[in-house]
Design a protein around this motif. Structure first.
Motif, PDB file in Angstrom:
ATOM      1  N   ARG A  51      43.605  51.949  47.123  1.00  0.00           N
ATOM      2  CA  ARG A  51      43.160  50.918  48.068  1.00  0.00           C
ATOM      3  C   ARG A  51      41.637  50.839  48.112  1.00  0.00           C
ATOM      4  O   ARG A  51      41.058  49.752  48.134  1.00  0.00           O
ATOM      5  N   TYR A  52      41.022  52.007  48.137  1.00  0.00           N
ATOM      6  CA  TYR A  52      39.557  52.068  48.177  1.00  0.00           C
ATOM      7  C   TYR A  52      38.967  51.374  46.945  1.00  0.00           C
ATOM      8  O   TYR A  52      38.057  50.535  47.061  1.00  0.00           O
ATOM      9  N   ASP A  53      39.500  51.684  45.780  1.00  0.00           N
ATOM     10  CA  ASP A  53      39.017  51.070  44.540  1.00  0.00           C
ATOM     11  C   ASP A  53      39.262  49.566  44.533  1.00  0.00           C
ATOM     12  O   ASP A  53      38.425  48.788  44.053  1.00  0.00           O
ATOM     13  N   MET A  54      40.419  49.150  45.060  1.00  0.00           N
ATOM     14  CA  MET A  54      40.741  47.726  45.113  1.00  0.00           C
ATOM     15  C   MET A  54      39.736  46.973  45.997  1.00  0.00           C
ATOM     16  O   MET A  54      39.271  45.888  45.642  1.00  0.00           O
ATOM     17  N   LEU A  55      39.390  47.577  47.130  1.00  0.00           N
ATOM     18  CA  LEU A  55      38.413  46.948  48.019  1.00  0.00           C
ATOM     19  C   LEU A  55      37.037  46.887  47.366  1.00  0.00           C
ATOM     20  O   LEU A  55      36.323  45.885  47.485  1.00  0.00           O
ATOM     21  N   LEU A  56      36.661  47.947  46.650  1.00  0.00           N
ATOM     22  CA  LEU A  56      35.369  47.952  45.963  1.00  0.00           C
ATOM     23  C   LEU A  56      35.338  46.910  44.852  1.00  0.00           C
ATOM     24  O   LEU A  56      34.318  46.252  44.646  1.00  0.00           O
ATOM     25  N   ASP A  57      36.450  46.742  44.147  1.00  0.00           N
ATOM     26  CA  ASP A  57      36.513  45.729  43.079  1.00  0.00           C
ATOM     27  C   ASP A  57      36.302  44.336  43.669  1.00  0.00           C
ATOM     28  O   ASP A  57      35.532  43.525  43.126  1.00  0.00           O
ATOM     29  N   ALA A  58      36.991  44.050  44.779  1.00  0.00           N
ATOM     30  CA  ALA A  58      36.852  42.732  45.420  1.00  0.00           C
ATOM     31  C   ALA A  58      35.433  42.537  45.931  1.00  0.00           C
ATOM     32  O   ALA A  58      34.842  41.464  45.787  1.00  0.00           O
ATOM     33  N   ALA A  59      34.864  43.573  46.540  1.00  0.00           N
ATOM     34  CA  ALA A  59      33.510  43.479  47.082  1.00  0.00           C
ATOM     35  C   ALA A  59      32.489  43.294  45.967  1.00  0.00           C
ATOM     36  O   ALA A  59      31.539  42.518  46.104  1.00  0.00           O
ATOM     37  N   THR A  60      32.679  43.984  44.844  1.00  0.00           N
ATOM     38  CA  THR A  60      31.769  43.851  43.709  1.00  0.00           C
ATOM     39  C   THR A  60      31.723  42.410  43.228  1.00  0.00           C
ATOM     40  O   THR A  60      30.644  41.851  42.979  1.00  0.00           O
ATOM     41  N   THR A  61      32.893  41.802  43.112  1.00  0.00           N
ATOM     42  CA  THR A  61      32.960  40.413  42.663  1.00  0.00           C
ATOM     43  C   THR A  61      32.307  39.477  43.664  1.00  0.00           C
ATOM     44  O   THR A  61      31.507  38.592  43.288  1.00  0.00           O
ATOM     45  N   GLN A  62      32.608  39.654  44.951  1.00  0.00           N
ATOM     46  CA  GLN A  62      32.073  38.774  45.976  1.00  0.00           C
ATOM     47  C   GLN A  62      30.552  38.902  46.099  1.00  0.00           C
ATOM     48  O   GLN A  62      29.837  37.893  46.153  1.00  0.00           O
ATOM     49  N   PHE A  63      30.059  40.126  46.122  1.00  0.00           N
ATOM     50  CA  PHE A  63      28.608  40.335  46.212  1.00  0.00           C
ATOM     51  C   PHE A  63      27.913  39.765  44.976  1.00  0.00           C
ATOM     52  O   PHE A  63      26.849  39.153  45.078  1.00  0.00           O
TER      53      PHE A  63
END
Length: 199
Positions: free
Chosen positions: A12-24
């Protein structure tokens, strides 16, 4: 509610970081919202707050993950070759490649975190120091091997080299001009190894 396993929490942590990386990366820091990251990850806003206190903490985590990758990759590249000149060139290549591969994240690191008042003493500050100390060790080993002049100040050389690399990378970060990584790395390493004084 059953407790999540450590592996599930990490997923879950990695999934959130992946989404945040794309959005940022796509929108920049100011235009990115927790809600937007949640939508991109397909989760609720509340789930994000279980892992991160706020948007700034999420950005820091994104960049910490990037730095872990940079440190691992650079360490491997540097120790794959022998000699001060080769190791210096490998280090420069690794640094310039990150600017080329992750220009949006590099921009965020410089603008949003490194220049903030809370940067010094933060986890990302210590990771940055770990990374830049790799170059210090390369210079110190070069001195011990007799390949670098004994009176060379490793930390001053580190500061000058990183300043030069960042200035070169600004052509990409600000103007969008491509970096010729192999050629630039070779020329910059040669300049430091050979010096600029006429012989």
């Amino acid at each position: 509610m059953p407790r999540l396993s450590e592996a599930r929490r990490q997923d879950r942590y990695d999934m959130l970081l992946d989404a945040a990386t794309t959005q940022f990366g796509e929108k920049g820091y100011d235009a990115t919202s927790i809600s937007g990251i949640a939508r991109a990850a397909g989760v609720s806003d509340g789930l994000i707050y279980r892992y991160f206190t706020d948007k700034r903490a999420l950005l820091s985590a994104v960049l910490e993950r990037l730095f872990e990758r940079i440190i691992e990759r650079t360490t491997t590249a540097v120790h794959r070759v022998a000699g001060f000149d080769n190791r210096l060139e490998q280090f420069i290549t690794s640094q310039l490649s990150i600017f080329q591969e992750e220009p949006d994240l590099c921009r965020l690191y410089i603008r949003e975190l490194r220049n903030s008042g809370n940067f010094r003493g933060s986890p990302l500050f210590h990771m940055t120091k770990r990374y830049t100390d790799l170059l210090v060790h390369i210079v110190e080993e070069g001195v011990q091997a007799g390949e670098v002049a004994e009176d060379t100040d490793p930390r001053m050389l580190r500061d000058v080299l990183f300043g030069g690399i960042e200035h070169i990378a600004l052509h990409l970060l600000v103007g969008g001009q491509p970096l010729e990584v192999p050629e630039t790395s070779k020329r910059l390493a040669h300049m430091f190894v050979a010096g600029v004084g006429k012989r």
